[in-house]
Design an enzyme around this catalytic site. Structure first.
Site, short mmCIF file in Angstrom:
data_model
loop_
_atom_site.label_atom_id
_atom_site.label_comp_id
_atom_site.label_asym_id
_atom_site.label_seq_id
_atom_site.Cartn_x
_atom_site.Cartn_y
_atom_site.Cartn_z
N LYS A 83 0.83 -1.20 0.00
CA LYS A 83 0.00 0.00 0.00
C LYS A 83 0.86 1.25 0.00
O LYS A 83 1.73 1.43 0.87
CB LYS A 83 -0.93 0.03 1.21
CG LYS A 83 -1.86 1.27 1.23
CD LYS A 83 -2.83 1.22 2.39
CE LYS A 83 -2.23 1.73 3.68
NZ LYS A 83 -2.00 3.21 3.67
N ASP A 107 -3.48 4.38 -1.99
CA ASP A 107 -4.39 4.87 -0.94
C ASP A 107 -4.36 6.40 -0.90
O ASP A 107 -3.68 6.99 -0.05
CB ASP A 107 -3.96 4.26 0.39
CG ASP A 107 -4.80 4.71 1.57
OD1 ASP A 107 -5.93 5.19 1.35
OD2 ASP A 107 -4.33 4.57 2.72
N LYS A 119 -7.47 8.23 -1.20
CA LYS A 119 -8.75 8.64 -0.62
C LYS A 119 -9.35 9.86 -1.36
O LYS A 119 -9.65 10.88 -0.75
CB LYS A 119 -8.60 8.96 0.86
CG LYS A 119 -8.10 7.80 1.72
CD LYS A 119 -8.01 8.21 3.18
CE LYS A 119 -7.55 7.06 4.06
NZ LYS A 119 -6.11 6.75 3.85
N ASP A 175 -13.79 14.61 -4.05
CA ASP A 175 -13.89 15.87 -4.78
C ASP A 175 -15.13 15.82 -5.66
O ASP A 175 -15.92 14.86 -5.57
CB ASP A 175 -12.62 16.09 -5.63
CG ASP A 175 -12.24 17.56 -5.75
OD1 ASP A 175 -13.13 18.36 -6.09
OD2 ASP A 175 -11.06 17.90 -5.52
N THR A 178 -10.47 4.51 10.93
CA THR A 178 -10.39 3.72 12.15
C THR A 178 -9.91 4.54 13.35
O THR A 178 -9.95 4.05 14.48
CB THR A 178 -9.45 2.50 11.96
OG1 THR A 178 -8.21 2.92 11.42
CG2 THR A 178 -10.09 1.48 11.03
N ARG A 185 2.56 -0.31 11.05
CA ARG A 185 3.62 -0.27 12.06
C ARG A 185 3.97 -1.61 12.71
O ARG A 185 5.15 -1.84 13.01
CB ARG A 185 3.25 0.77 13.12
CG ARG A 185 3.47 2.20 12.64
CD ARG A 185 2.77 3.23 13.50
NE ARG A 185 1.33 3.23 13.26
CZ ARG A 185 0.49 4.11 13.79
NH1 ARG A 185 0.93 5.05 14.61
NH2 ARG A 185 -0.80 4.06 13.51
#
Length: 245
Positions: free
Chosen positions: A39, A66, A68, A71, A131, A223
């Protein structure tokens, strides 16, 4: 590496959340041979650009871009067209942009396929609620009433009606999304934390095994892999947990 292990590895999306491509390249090298998704988020894409997407594709990886998008429909249509020309396997928009905007994303991708028949249709998904968003933030700051799950499911149904293939949601909502949208509709779930790991800025999270058991199609892990002392071993352990679910 068994067939089931490879299949589950293909459902793991490793988040390359780095400020520039060099540490991302180092991680990719450490994970060589593990057939997972990669990603590329905003920070890395803004620093490295389309060339890094093409670099990962040349190495044989599936790529989730990614960005997002959120618009007006015409702008998203153009963005989706450009993204599809890069050869990415998955990209996302915000469901909050509405049905017309999501339909425009699909139209932009379809136009790219007409312009270059060597391309394949990417999986286009919509972000429901981040999240990091809890109910208080959603109700009091964003201004959406009700529970997080109700909002996520409503956005998922809207996404399916708009012709997209799935949504980004927390693993806690995956089963409700499947119930509302059917098993063929994909749920991509960040907020994955192996037992005992730091939860960071996640408000709605669960373990890899629980996410798969709960209906997640793909899990996104950053992470716990990228900051691990041994990223390869961390990734392998996560995949093994997915296999054993």
């Amino acid at each position: 590496m068994t067939d089931e292990f490879k299949r589950m590895a293909g459902r793991l999306i490793v988040a390359l959340d780095y400020p520039n491509p060099e540490p991302a390249r180092q991680l990719v090298q450490q994970l060589e041979g593990i057939p997972c998704y990669m990603k590329i988020g905003m920070q890395l894409y803004y620093a490295a650009g389309p060339a890094f997407v093409q670099e990962l594709k040349a190495k044989g990886y599936s790529v989730f871009l990614d960005l997002k998008m959120h618009d007006i429909p015409n702008t998203v249509r153009g963005g989706a067209n450009s993204i599809t020309h890069l050869g990415v396997d998955m990209f996302n928009v915000h469901a909050a942009g509405g049905a017309a905007m999501m339909q425009a994303a699909r139209e932009g991708a379809e136009a790219a396929l007409e312009e270059n028949t060597d391309l394949s249709m990417p999986i286009i998904i919509a972000v429901t609620q981040l999240t990091s968003t809890n109910q208080q933030v959603m109700n009091e700051e964003i201004g959406i009433p009700g529970t997080v799950e109700d909002t996520v499911v409503r956005y998922a149904v809207l996404t399916k009606e708009a012709g997209l293939q799935g949504v980004v949601a927390s693993p806690l909502e995956a089963s409700a999304i499947q119930a509302a949208c059917g098993p063929e509709f994909s749920t991509i779930t960040p907020g994955i934390r192996p037992a005992g790991s730091d939860i960071g800025d996640q408000s709605r999270f669960t373990t890899p095994g629980s996410a798969i058991a709960g209906g997640s199609t793909y899990i996104v892990v950053g992470r716990p892999i990228t900051a691990a002392a041994d990223p390869r071993q961390a990734a392998l352990q996560i995949i093994e947990e997915m296999v054993q679910t």
